[in-house]
Motif scaffolding. Structure first.
Motif, PDB file in Angstrom:
ATOM      1  N   SER A  81      -6.937   1.455  -1.375  1.00  0.00           N
ATOM      2  CA  SER A  81      -6.452   0.326  -1.238  1.00  0.00           C
ATOM      3  C   SER A  81      -5.627  -0.492  -1.470  1.00  0.00           C
ATOM      4  CB  SER A  81      -7.738   0.020   0.260  1.00  0.00           C
ATOM      5  OG  SER A  81      -8.134   0.757   0.606  1.00  0.00           O
TER       6      SER A  81
ATOM      7  N   GLU B 204       0.470  -1.802  -0.154  1.00  0.00           N
ATOM      8  CA  GLU B 204      -0.015  -0.407   0.140  1.00  0.00           C
ATOM      9  C   GLU B 204       1.009   0.717  -0.024  1.00  0.00           C
ATOM     10  OE1 GLU B 204      -3.614   1.588   2.424  1.00  0.00           O
ATOM     11  OE2 GLU B 204      -4.020   0.259   2.005  1.00  0.00           O
TER      12      GLU B 204
ATOM     13  N   GLU C 164      -4.551   1.382   7.205  1.00  0.00           N
ATOM     14  CA  GLU C 164      -4.252   3.264   6.281  1.00  0.00           C
ATOM     15  C   GLU C 164      -2.925   3.902   7.987  1.00  0.00           C
ATOM     16  OE1 GLU C 164      -7.341   4.737   4.979  1.00  0.00           O
ATOM     17  OE2 GLU C 164      -7.735   3.545   4.024  1.00  0.00           O
TER      18      GLU C 164
ATOM     19  N   LYS D  45      -8.190  -1.795   8.160  1.00  0.00           N
ATOM     20  CA  LYS D  45      -7.450  -1.914   6.901  1.00  0.00           C
ATOM     21  C   LYS D  45      -7.225   0.199   7.570  1.00  0.00           C
ATOM     22  CE  LYS D  45      -6.262  -2.203   3.509  1.00  0.00           C
ATOM     23  NZ  LYS D  45      -5.492  -1.879   2.854  1.00  0.00           N
TER      24      LYS D  45
END
Length: 437
Positions: free
Chosen positions: A349, A156, A386, A382
């Motif tokens: 994502s 990511e 992040e 998630k």
């Protein structure tokens, strides 16, 4: 023959013989002519030992491949076609700290799940983003195939902060398919499943054997204990039968850390007191492996490597790289951008799911909404991911605190801050982004 150059960053890793074994087996379809193993100066001794074994393996195979060993990253990247990463910033000593610090507070101490994954990401992401910047200048058309954990979080960061073509890979889904195959006594190739979620947080349904849906039967076997469901680096704890039936999904073994958190922490503490953490045991295994690797008569991947974990690494990595190179349009499970695959996570994502792999990269197969029983957990993790990426890039203390406090396995904000402060103190040498604090 077309020149094909592959570079492995972290070439002195004990996993490298697994990777070269895969390249040797697939040389007819993926004809690597130059293979460069790269490591840092502190890892030179391991690089030379592993590199010597790799050179002997290649020589024994008879394939036309030249193996180079170097600590010069810029030189290695010139004209590279594929760059694979398997680095461990701080080596196993840092991993051991990652495990032990949370356990002092009764919190899971694990390499990729929970606080340990957060800390590994803080050390790793800046290093790999530096690599990406070099690739953008030296080999902008090369593919970056990341196997460095935590693979989903690292991928990511690369997707958000670099223009390099990249995919994240993990052998977890392949191990799940192998467990299904072993349960039924069939070959891996005849088994498939739909996979959804995040790296080390995946669930499978629509399980098929030779095209026939066996989902209900396999879930029943998981519940009664006859279904295979284990990874070497995850505690051997069985999920309750009624819970498996209620969930009606096949969870990766790592999900035990969430569904059996108290039991997992208790087992980790007991193991640490008796035999050391998983990192300490891995250090012992690695020492034995390098003694084997250093044997000038050894020219094969040793069986002892299986005890190191990371099963099916070679099969997973090499088959995906070959699919890109040969434009195969095969379906593999990879870490890639959501891009509408599920509406329950942001489009930007990175998720782990089935994707068609061709020369353009990954094209994930849309599966729509996440199943209700797992949607909240996946969304919560998630959010943590992040924040973890943002903290690693900015070195912002408050973002880091929020990341740890957001993780579902963190019992309180107070403990999250204590763990963070201990981590920052123990890892100061590897965290230049936090030096202003």
């Amino acid at each position: 023959m077309e020149r094909l150059k592959v570079v492995t960053l972290g070439g002195g890793s004990s996993y490298t013989p697994e990777l070269i074994d895969g390249f040797i087996k697939r040389h007819a379809e993926f004809p690597v002519s130059e293979y460069w193993l790269v490591d840092i100066e502190e890892g030179r001794a391991k690089l030379e030992i592993v590199g010597g074994l790799v050179q002997r393996m290649v020589k024994k195979s008879g394939i036309p491949m030249t193996v180079h060993l170097t600590t010069n990253l810029d030189e290695s990247l010139q004209n590279a076609d594929f760059v694979t990463t398997q680095i461990r910033v701080g080596q196993l000593d840092a991993r051991i700290q990652d495990e032990k610090i949370p356990l002092q507070y009764g919190v899971l101490g694990q390499e990729t799940t929970g606080p340990g994954g957060f800390m590994k990401a803080q050390r790793t992401i800046p290093v790999l983003l530096d690599l990406c910047r070099k690739m953008e200048k030296v080999c902008p058309d090369a593919w970056l195939i990341n196997f460095t954990n935590p693979a989903g979080i690292v991928t990511e960061a690369i997707e958000k902060y670099s223009s390099i073509k990249s995919l994240g890979i993990c052998s977890g889904a392949n191990s799940m398919m192998m467990d299904i195959a072993n349960t039924y006594g069939v070959e891996r190739q005849v088994v498939s499943a739909r996979v959804m979620g995040l790296n080390h947080l995946i669930f499978a349904d629509r399980i098929t054997l030779n095209g026939e849906d066996i989902s209900a039967d396999f879930i029943a076997r998981l519940a009664d204990g006859s279904g295979k469901h284990a990874l070497k680096n995850v505690p051997d704890l069985g999920l309750p039968a009624e819970f498996i039936k209620a969930l009606n999904l096949y969870p990766l073994s790592y999900l035990k850390y969430f569904y059996l958190n108290r039991e997992s922490v208790a087992k980790e503490i007991a193991e640490m007191q008796q035999d050391g953490t998983r990192g300490e045991r891995s250090k012992s295994i690695e020492k034995q492996l390098f003694e084997e690797y250093n044997n000038p008569d050894l020219a094969d991947k040793p069986k002892a490597l299986e005890s190191r974990g990371g099963a099916w690494y070679s099969d997973t990595a090499c088959s995906i790289i070959s699919s890109i190179y040969n434009d195969k349009k095969e379906i593999h499970v990879v870490n890639t951008v959501n891009n509408g695959t599920t509406r329950d996570l942001p489009n930007t994502s990175v998720i782990e799911t089935n994707a068609v792999i061709d020369k353009q990269g990954a094209h994930p197969l849309t599966y729509g909404p996440l199943p209700t029983p797992v949607r909240g957990l996946i969304q919560s993790v998630k959010a943590y991911e992040e924040l973890t990426v943002e903290a690693a890039v900015t070195g912002n203390y408050h973002t880091a605190l929020l990341a740890l406090a957001t993780h579902p396995l963190m019992p309180s904000v107070d403990i999250a801050e204590k763990i963070l402060q201990d981590y920052l103190a123990a890892n100061r040498h590897y965290l230049p982004q936090y030096q202003s604090r």
